[in-house]
Design a protein around this motif. Structure first.
Motif, PDB file in Angstrom:
ATOM      1  N   ASP A 140       0.857  -1.182   0.000  1.00 24.89           N
ATOM      2  CA  ASP A 140       0.000   0.000   0.000  1.00 24.89           C
ATOM      3  C   ASP A 140       0.889   1.227   0.000  1.00 24.89           C
ATOM      4  N   GLY A 141       0.789   2.018  -1.059  1.00 27.34           N
ATOM      5  CA  GLY A 141       1.566   3.236  -1.204  1.00 27.34           C
ATOM      6  C   GLY A 141       0.670   4.452  -1.263  1.00 27.34           C
ATOM      7  N   PRO A 142       1.221   5.608  -1.609  1.00 24.51           N
ATOM      8  CA  PRO A 142       0.428   6.842  -1.689  1.00 24.51           C
ATOM      9  C   PRO A 142      -0.734   6.748  -2.659  1.00 24.51           C
ATOM     10  N   GLU A 143      -0.596   5.896  -3.707  1.00 27.92           N
ATOM     11  CA  GLU A 143      -1.666   5.767  -4.705  1.00 27.92           C
ATOM     12  C   GLU A 143      -2.627   4.627  -4.408  1.00 27.92           C
ATOM     13  N   GLY A 144      -2.435   3.937  -3.274  1.00 27.91           N
ATOM     14  CA  GLY A 144      -3.276   2.785  -2.951  1.00 27.91           C
ATOM     15  C   GLY A 144      -2.537   1.488  -3.219  1.00 27.91           C
ATOM     16  N   PRO A 145      -3.267   0.393  -3.481  1.00 29.48           N
ATOM     17  CA  PRO A 145      -2.614  -0.887  -3.737  1.00 29.48           C
ATOM     18  C   PRO A 145      -1.697  -0.784  -4.956  1.00 29.48           C
ATOM     19  N   THR A 146      -0.437  -1.126  -4.771  1.00 29.99           N
ATOM     20  CA  THR A 146       0.575  -0.915  -5.800  1.00 29.99           C
ATOM     21  C   THR A 146       1.407  -2.179  -5.974  1.00 29.99           C
ATOM     22  N   ALA A 147       1.967  -2.359  -7.162  1.00 30.63           N
ATOM     23  CA  ALA A 147       2.729  -3.568  -7.456  1.00 30.63           C
ATOM     24  C   ALA A 147       4.099  -3.264  -8.015  1.00 30.63           C
ATOM     25  N   CYS A 148       5.051  -4.075  -7.605  1.00 29.05           N
ATOM     26  CA  CYS A 148       6.401  -4.115  -8.157  1.00 29.05           C
ATOM     27  C   CYS A 148       6.738  -5.574  -8.424  1.00 29.05           C
ATOM     28  N   SER A 149       7.993  -5.845  -8.646  1.00 30.89           N
ATOM     29  CA  SER A 149       8.473  -7.202  -8.830  1.00 30.89           C
ATOM     30  C   SER A 149       9.674  -7.435  -7.928  1.00 30.89           C
ATOM     31  N   GLY A 150      10.008  -8.680  -7.680  1.00 28.86           N
ATOM     32  CA  GLY A 150      11.139  -8.984  -6.819  1.00 28.86           C
ATOM     33  C   GLY A 150      11.716 -10.345  -7.138  1.00 28.86           C
ATOM     34  N   THR A 151      12.883 -10.616  -6.547  1.00 32.75           N
ATOM     35  CA  THR A 151      13.617 -11.856  -6.811  1.00 32.75           C
ATOM     36  C   THR A 151      14.159 -12.434  -5.511  1.00 32.75           C
ATOM     37  N   VAL A 152      13.948 -13.722  -5.280  1.00 32.42           N
ATOM     38  CA  VAL A 152      14.549 -14.388  -4.138  1.00 32.42           C
ATOM     39  C   VAL A 152      16.058 -14.477  -4.373  1.00 32.42           C
ATOM     40  N   VAL A 153      16.853 -14.014  -3.411  1.00 35.39           N
ATOM     41  CA  VAL A 153      18.307 -14.062  -3.552  1.00 35.39           C
ATOM     42  C   VAL A 153      18.923 -14.854  -2.409  1.00 35.39           C
ATOM     43  N   GLU A 154      20.060 -15.436  -2.679  1.00 33.93           N
ATOM     44  CA  GLU A 154      20.762 -16.236  -1.688  1.00 33.93           C
ATOM     45  C   GLU A 154      21.227 -15.372  -0.516  1.00 33.93           C
ATOM     46  N   ASP A 155      21.253 -15.984   0.662  1.00 36.83           N
ATOM     47  CA  ASP A 155      21.732 -15.327   1.881  1.00 36.83           C
ATOM     48  C   ASP A 155      22.964 -16.079   2.366  1.00 36.83           C
ATOM     49  N   PRO A 156      24.156 -15.453   2.326  1.00 42.69           N
ATOM     50  CA  PRO A 156      25.363 -16.161   2.750  1.00 42.69           C
ATOM     51  C   PRO A 156      25.317 -16.625   4.198  1.00 42.69           C
ATOM     52  N   ALA A 157      24.488 -15.990   5.022  1.00 45.75           N
ATOM     53  CA  ALA A 157      24.377 -16.399   6.425  1.00 45.75           C
ATOM     54  C   ALA A 157      23.506 -17.629   6.596  1.00 45.75           C
ATOM     55  N   HIS A 158      22.690 -17.933   5.572  1.00 46.32           N
ATOM     56  CA  HIS A 158      21.779 -19.079   5.642  1.00 46.32           C
ATOM     57  C   HIS A 158      21.764 -19.803   4.297  1.00 46.32           C
ATOM     58  N   PRO A 159      22.837 -20.504   3.974  1.00 49.32           N
ATOM     59  CA  PRO A 159      22.895 -21.197   2.673  1.00 49.32           C
ATOM     60  C   PRO A 159      21.720 -22.154   2.493  1.00 49.32           C
ATOM     61  N   GLY A 160      21.045 -22.015   1.356  1.00 51.47           N
ATOM     62  CA  GLY A 160      19.914 -22.882   1.049  1.00 51.47           C
ATOM     63  C   GLY A 160      18.645 -22.558   1.794  1.00 51.47           C
TER      64      GLY A 160
END
Length: 356
Positions: free
Chosen positions: A119-139
């Motif tokens: 929820d942003g200034p214009e109301g329900p809003t959409a973007c995109s994203g990507t799951v990325v690896e975390d070196p502190a928690h491999p896998g």
């Protein structure tokens, strides 16, 4: 990582610029007072507005119908002239590339990618994203890479609310006018993941906004998420894949072909389908003293903001940038170079949850 995910990028050969698909944002994070490179969404003494961030899980908030209402925020634009002045034989403008839909079901071909809603200034809003690896928690990563303007609106702005990541959203590409009446399992095959922490750059928070600016060069962010229904499994374990992040990669032509992936929602798209473009980057500089940004040919529109630019590096799906801006007539996308500022943001998030 699923072999089919890496293969999808490998087969592909391994966006006036406008801030795309979602609300304003920030890049670079810092969870300590006085840090110059980062800003966190939780009240830990980080950068501006950090105490304002709140994102409690609300299971009834993002149903299928509300998800369908989330549209890309107004584009942030840059004039053709800025690009033209910086193109020459060594930095030719990118060729136009028509976005293509990822093969269905999406999780078999691009499992780490999903839709980010808030929820942003214009109301329900959409973007995109990507799951990325975390070196502190491999896998077992719970990290999502996106654009700064998808989590924070920039200068004199504030944090977005009700931020949720939906991996492989609408995995069979049901038309948006049918999404509201489609079973939840089809729309969110892996469930919904709520951000419990967000980090972006102080540069974005101080300089970013609704127009292309020096802050655009720092338009990246990292989210830490948790499942809406406590499954006891990490995001990476749930989807079966994550991209590694490459920092300080070459810019422009030196980068080689990349595949930008996202959920564009402005016409001619409707936000229902995962799309991609394969293109070889050129580069552009928004303001003297800021890092160059990469530019690729692509017809994706608002909604694709935050989506990863992916490469296949030594057989590993690798994120090298994210969509920040769109170009004149939606013929190109622009993304930040992930240098030391982006690395600080990423490492700050990884450290914060290292002991969990």
């Amino acid at each position: 990582m699923r072999r089919s995910t890496a293969a999808a990028v490998a087969a592909a050969s391994l966006l006036a610029l406008t801030a795309t698909a979602c609300g304003p944002g920030h890049s670079n994070v810092s969870a300590s007072p006085g840090s110059s490179s980062a800003a966190s969404q939780q009240p830990t003494g980080g950068a501006d507005k950090a105490p304002d961030f709140s994102n409690p899980i609300d299971k009834g908030h993002w149903g299928a119908k509300r998800l369908a209402q989330a549209m890309g925020a107004p584009d942030i634009g840059i004039r053709d002239g800025r690009l033209g002045r910086q193109n020459d034989a060594s930095n030719p403008p990118p060729r136009p590339v028509t976005a293509q839909e990822i093969a269905r079901p999406y999780e078999r071909h691009m499992a780490p990618v999903g839709k980010l809603v808030f929820d942003g200034p214009e109301g329900p809003t959409a973007c995109s994203g990507t799951v990325v690896e975390d070196p502190a928690h491999p896998g077992r990563s719970n990290l999502v890479w996106t654009a700064g303007h998808c989590v924070h609106s920039g200068k004199n702005g504030s944090w977005m609310r009700d931020i949720v990541f939906v991996p492989s959203y609408n995995h069979n590409g049901v038309p948006m006018n049918q999404v509201g009446n489609t079973p939840a399992q089809e729309i969110a095959p892996y469930g919904k993941f709520w951000a419990d922490w967000s980090i972006t750059s102080n540069e974005w928070i101080k300089m970013g906004g609704p127009r292309a600016s020096a802050g655009s060069a720092y338009d990246f962010a990292v989210l830490h998420v948790r499942p809406e229904n406590n499954t006891g499994r990490s995001l990476q374990e749930t989807v079966g894949a994550a991209a590694q992040v490459a920092f300080n990669a070459p810019t422009g032509r030196g980068l080689g072909p990349v595949t930008a992936v996202g959920y564009p929602s402005a016409a001619p798209f409707d936000g229902a389908r995962m799309m991609s473009c394969l293109s070889r980057p050129s580069h552009v500089n928004m303001q003297q003293g800021t890092p160059d940004m990469d530019v690729i040919g692509c017809t994706m529109t608002a909604g694709s903001s935050g989506g990863g630019w992916l490469d296949n590096h030594n057989g590993k799906l690798t994120l090298v940038s994210n969509t920040s801006l769109t170009g004149p007539g939606h013929t190109m996308l622009v993304g930040p170079h992930l240098g030391p500022e982006a690395q600080q943001v990423f490492e700050a998030m990884s450290r914060k949850f290292a002991n969990e």
